[in-house]
Design a protein around this motif. Sequence first.
Motif, PDB file in Angstrom:
ATOM      1  N   ALA A 123      -6.759   2.989  10.975  1.00 54.21           N
ATOM      2  CA  ALA A 123      -7.688   4.061  11.353  1.00 54.21           C
ATOM      3  C   ALA A 123      -7.974   4.988  10.167  1.00 54.21           C
ATOM      4  CB  ALA A 123      -7.110   4.854  12.529  1.00 54.21           C
ATOM      5  N   LEU A 124      -6.937   5.297   9.401  1.00 55.77           N
ATOM      6  CA  LEU A 124      -7.122   6.163   8.229  1.00 55.77           C
ATOM      7  C   LEU A 124      -7.997   5.495   7.165  1.00 55.77           C
ATOM      8  CD1 LEU A 124      -3.486   7.580   7.889  1.00 55.77           C
ATOM      9  CD2 LEU A 124      -5.546   8.913   8.397  1.00 55.77           C
ATOM     10  N   LEU A 125      -7.708   4.222   6.865  1.00 57.45           N
ATOM     11  CA  LEU A 125      -8.497   3.518   5.852  1.00 57.45           C
ATOM     12  C   LEU A 125      -9.939   3.317   6.302  1.00 57.45           C
ATOM     13  CD1 LEU A 125      -5.880   0.858   4.660  1.00 57.45           C
ATOM     14  CD2 LEU A 125      -6.710   2.842   3.383  1.00 57.45           C
ATOM     15  N   SER A 131       0.842  -1.188   0.000  1.00 55.61           N
ATOM     16  CA  SER A 131       0.000   0.000   0.000  1.00 55.61           C
ATOM     17  C   SER A 131       0.881   1.244   0.000  1.00 55.61           C
ATOM     18  CB  SER A 131      -0.897  -0.015   1.246  1.00 55.61           C
ATOM     19  OG  SER A 131      -1.495   1.250   1.425  1.00 55.61           O
ATOM     20  N   PRO A 132       0.420   2.338  -0.612  1.00 50.23           N
ATOM     21  CA  PRO A 132       1.208   3.583  -0.543  1.00 50.23           C
ATOM     22  C   PRO A 132       1.449   4.046   0.885  1.00 50.23           C
ATOM     23  CG  PRO A 132      -0.486   3.742  -2.237  1.00 50.23           C
ATOM     24  CD  PRO A 132      -0.747   2.470  -1.496  1.00 50.23           C
ATOM     25  N   LEU A 133       0.567   3.689   1.816  1.00 50.42           N
ATOM     26  CA  LEU A 133       0.751   4.088   3.210  1.00 50.42           C
ATOM     27  C   LEU A 133       1.943   3.393   3.849  1.00 50.42           C
ATOM     28  CD1 LEU A 133      -2.955   4.141   4.461  1.00 50.42           C
ATOM     29  CD2 LEU A 133      -1.534   6.077   3.810  1.00 50.42           C
ATOM     30  N   ASP A 134       2.396   2.257   3.266  1.00 48.15           N
ATOM     31  CA  ASP A 134       3.548   1.564   3.831  1.00 48.15           C
ATOM     32  C   ASP A 134       4.816   2.395   3.738  1.00 48.15           C
ATOM     33  OD1 ASP A 134       1.909  -0.564   4.371  1.00 48.15           O
ATOM     34  OD2 ASP A 134       2.435  -1.688   2.558  1.00 48.15           O
ATOM     35  N   GLY A 167       7.005   6.644   9.973  1.00 52.46           N
ATOM     36  CA  GLY A 167       6.415   6.905  11.277  1.00 52.46           C
ATOM     37  C   GLY A 167       4.947   6.541  11.395  1.00 52.46           C
ATOM     38  N   LEU A 168       4.353   5.966  10.338  1.00 48.40           N
ATOM     39  CA  LEU A 168       2.941   5.605  10.356  1.00 48.40           C
ATOM     40  C   LEU A 168       2.835   4.105  10.613  1.00 48.40           C
ATOM     41  CD1 LEU A 168       0.112   6.884   9.924  1.00 48.40           C
ATOM     42  CD2 LEU A 168       0.243   6.091   7.567  1.00 48.40           C
TER      43      LEU A 168
END
Length: 688
Positions: A630-632, A615-618, A622-623
Amino acid sequence: MADPTTYRPEPGEIPDSPGVYRFRDEHRRVIYVGKAKSLRQRLNNYFQDLSGLHPRTRTMVTTAASVEWTVVATEVEALQLEYTWIKEYDPRFNVKYRDDKSYPYLAVTMNEQFPRVQVMRGQKKKGVRYFGPYGQAWAIRETVDLMLRVFPVRTCSAGVFKRSAQIGRPCLLGYIGKCSAPCVGRVSPEEHRELAAEFCDFMAGHTGSHLRRLERRMAEAAEEMEYERAAKLRDDIEALKRAMEKNAVVLTDATDADLIAVAEDELEAAVQIFHVRGGRVRGQRGWVTDKVEEVATAGLVEHALQQLYGDESGDAGGGAGNGGVPKEVLVPALPEPAEPITQWLSERRGAQVDLRIPQRGDKRALMETVHRNAQHALALHKTKRASDLTTRSRALEEIAGALDLEEVPLRIECFDISHLQGDDVVASMVVFEDGLARKSEYRRFQIKSFAGQDDVRAMHEVVSRRFRRYLLERQKTGEWPEGEENGALPATPEAELRAEEEPAGPEPADVRGAGRDEDGRPKKFAYPPQLVVVDGGRPQVAAAQAALDELGIDDVAVCGLAKRLEEVWVPGESDPVVLPRTSEGLYLLQRVRDEAHRFAIRYQRGKRGKRVRRSPLDDVQGLGETRKKALLKHFGSVKKLRAATVEEISQVPGVGRKTAETVAAALAGTQPSAPVVNTATGEIVEEE
């Protein structure tokens, strides 16, 4: 075909003492293991005039290339060593019994804190009490269902047990009285273990004491006018009696015995075993074998006893099956001599064992029943296999004739390549011996040297890797001296030759290695085939042949089977070999090719299913996983999160202003893409 005189020991070399001997073939594989009271006398029998030998013995001694022996002190030691080596080396000319079915057992896991009653198959485990074998798994469940009224032992899996303990509520069986619910503390571990021990005691045949105790308690409850408790005890007694009725009384003297009967002809033999405990038949099983060596009924009985009790130690297994050596073992013929076998069985049991032939009475009548079962099993087996044996032999002969081979290809290896549009390129190797799949020697390869849709290059690599390993093993054993012309290996690090393998048992087991080392033990890729089959046409065949030529291997034939017209291609020929559609040889090649394709596809799909896109969030520093979820959850998808402002992102619980800015900046630098899909299940993992 070897001449036995070329490896016959010199006069006086063979000792005149008990021992075990091994015949090896030209590849150093052990092909036969035997024992003898006098090694000199027994081995000299093999080196007489070939015309005087039994046909199967003649085949064995002409296949062998050497013989060696080990001297032991007693015949009992020879018996034990012979059994150990037969299990270790799996020699092709020894009698090898095969179960005519997979038998389930009723097992009680006394090695756990809270013993569990369950159906088990396969290898026995230490600390587990076994009863059976049963003909069908449903017969075990029916018996257990009746027994749980009286002995409410746990039957649930570890996961169900753990969950019930966590939520403090038992499963359905606990509510209806068929489980004592130790998961929620209704009984202590000691009380539950005592219940399990009573269950085992009853299944082992000690039924009278349990029934008398229940009848006494029922009478006491009736005298005290507790009629509901008395009725429950009455029902429990009836349930136990129904469970007992399922095992017919065959011996009135409550004997513990195993009865073994043999039915045989010139080519095959069937063995049937009845396990009698407490005078009742508690289990039955059957074996069949090809008589690849000259062996009489007494010899078949000896091999059956070795296989039946070879892994047993005393009566620790307990119970009604072959989970222990009984007091009596009744056989149709006594091994010659019988004393070592009797002594060996007595050592396994820890007490005297009576090995004998029943002469009269109930035991003789029961032996005749067991023999009829053996005759029926042999007739059924021959009905299923007779045409099959003939067909396989004809298929191999047709292949040898079509490909102009000097000998019938008894071992065939087939290779196939699989990938998904150039990704996850893998290959499979399947092995057929005597026309039957040898799943323990299947191998799989991961193509690492390149990526893309180049099946020809991949085929060249996998065949090279397989046969480089073969040459490497031969160099290690000294059969192919390093640096010899045509035998020198390319300068390839051994690590690069290592294949990622998946040997298959049923589907597949964790067993390593094909072929044998210098001691005959399993070794990777050490045994060559007579024929290599590739899935493909002329280009793939040329690649496989080129790989063999580069390694200097000229005694392995190559062919390919093209799917389009089922044409058989051979190296250097511009036209294919066309086998008739009704040809058994073509049918065997198709089965080999299809099995290689299935095995390759299975491996490729497994790798593909594990590979899920990131995922781009990976990539957001720091996330962590909690805030990603929670964001998804808040926005529903990465696409909507990308369109959100910093202020909207910072409203998510746990996400501060600085983190929101980092997330927005990271997503702004990425481009939308297709949904992330798990290709093994078709499930959308993440929608963007």
